[in-house]
Design an enzyme around this catalytic site. Structure first.
Site, PDB file in Angstrom:
ATOM      1  N   ASP A   1      -2.045  -3.911  -0.310  1.00  0.00           N
ATOM      2  CA  ASP A   1      -1.825  -5.336  -0.629  1.00  0.00           C
ATOM      3  C   ASP A   1      -2.830  -5.813  -1.664  1.00  0.00           C
ATOM      4  O   ASP A   1      -2.500  -6.528  -2.623  1.00  0.00           O
ATOM      5  CB  ASP A   1      -1.841  -6.200   0.643  1.00  0.00           C
TER       6      ASP A   1
ATOM      7  N   TYR B   1      10.665   8.128   2.933  1.00  0.00           N
ATOM      8  CA  TYR B   1      11.884   8.575   2.263  1.00  0.00           C
ATOM      9  C   TYR B   1      12.527   9.769   2.951  1.00  0.00           C
ATOM     10  O   TYR B   1      13.725   9.977   2.838  1.00  0.00           O
ATOM     11  CB  TYR B   1      11.581   8.955   0.807  1.00  0.00           C
TER      12      TYR B   1
END
Ligand code: IPM
Ligand code: MG
Length: 360
Positions: free
Chosen positions: A227, A146
């Site tokens: 994941d 970010y």
């Protein structure tokens, strides 16, 4: 107690839901003998329309000088709103990123739990949902992708874009400490999520979290790949207590966690720094398509106000009273349209605010 609270209604349904949360806070102040003063500032699209930028330095200063900040939501429809024709740093979300960074709100707490009364709204298989879950994601909020350098350029005639993922040891350490502290107050089970099988930032993350963990021998620390974590969240969310992860992974996993709770409109969040000042907001967005219709669910914002009382003002009793009123409203079958089911009483945004106040 006297407290200065800054309200940022923002865009879309923001003004309606913050309006109800403000009334709840005023009621709590009167009922428990406190004086809260409120100052409203603009952020997001409404600030772009007024000042040409999503958060002015003057308004940021007002927020900095408060005891706590309550935010509704910022942003509009990303395909139709003119705000999204502006360059990225002038769009509504840039205001949010600016305030997070300026106030160093590095620890973003996003609780997700399944209210037994709302279990039928849970999209998981009933045998998974029936075990229930109660977890909190601690998302690093001021670093990573970010805030890394980014650019889009022509290289040898090929348009190429770069986003930089960067983390330093102190940035990881401070959020890890927060996560361990939170785990100590809960079930002492911390899962640190990374992608250490691929990313250098994740390998550093894992090393620093393990070091911090040595200071908290009572907390069981487990590492999980991101994941795998996204899979485990739908496979068996009851295994999670506290999750700590970097900015982007936390963004994605927290949406997944809120979805499985079946009720985006119920989840609060807190963004904290090293001081007591924090920014509190519902986990959902500005929902421009239902703005102004008095049908938005204000409970996530009201629960965020409870978090504000607990974390920034140390008013635990008052926070408990709000949370209990929310549980009571659900037990009594009072519902906004998003969580309504057969046999319940359907109410609007304002009526829901009143129903909460009646129970405090
Ligand atoms: C969130 C939101 C923001 C984020 C957006 C609006 C920039 O998705 O708070 O999760 O990605 O952090
Ligand atoms: Mg998000």
């Amino acid at each position: 107690m006297n407290a200065k609270i800054v309200l940022i209604p923002g865009d879309g349904i923001g003004p309606e839901i913050v309006g109800e949360a403000k009334k709840v806070l005023e009621h709590v102040a009167a009922r428990f003998g406190h004086t809260f003063s409120f100052t409203e500032i603009d952020m997001g699209g409404c600030s772009i329309d007024k000042y040409g930028e999503p958060l002015t330095d003057e308004n940021l200063e007002i927020a900095k000088n408060s005891d706590a900040i309550l935010l509704g939501a910022v942003g509009g429809n990303t395909t139709t709103s003119p705000w999204y024709k502006l360059e990225p740093k002038l769009r509504p979300e840039a205001g949010l990123l600016k305030i997070r960074k300026a106030l160093q709100l590095f620890a973003n707490l996003r609780p997700a739990y399944l209210y037994p009364e709302l279990a039928s709204a849970c999209p998981l298989r009933p045998d998974i949902a029936e075990k229930g879950f109660d977890l909190v994601i601690v998302r690093e909020l001021t670093g990573g992708l970010y805030y890394g350098d980014r650019w889009t350029r022509e290289i040898d005639g090929v348009t190429t874009a770069v986003d930089t993922l960067i983390y330093s040891e102190p940035e990881i350490r401070r959020v890890a400490v927060k996560a361990f502290e939170i785990a100590m107050k809960r079930n002492k089970n911390l899962i640190s999520v990374d992608k250490a099988n691929v990313l250098d930032t994740s390998r550093l993350w894992r090393k620093v979290v393990a070091e911090v963990g040595r200071e908290y021998p009572e907390v069981k620390l487990t590492n999980m790949l991101v994941d795998s974590c996204s899979m485990q969240l739908v496979h068996d969310p009851s295994q999670f207590d506290v999750v700590v992860t970097e900015n982007t992974f936390g963004d994605i996993l927290s949406d997944e966690a809120s979805e499985i709770s079946g009720s985006m409109g119920m989840l609060s969040s807190a963004s904290l720094n090293e001081s007591k000042l924090g920014l509190y907001e519902p986990a959902h967005g500005s929902a421009p398509e239902i703005a102004g219709l008095n049908i938005a669910n204000p409970l996530a914002t009201i629960l965020s106000a409870a978090m504000l009382l607990r974390y920034s003002l140390d008013l635990d009793k008052e926070a408990d009273a709000i949370e209990e009123a929310v549980r009571q409203v659900l037990r009594d079958g009072v519902r906004t349209p998003d969580i309504w089911s057969e046999g319940c009483t359907k109410v609007g945004t304002k009526e829901m605010g009143q129903e909460i106040i009646r129970r405090i």
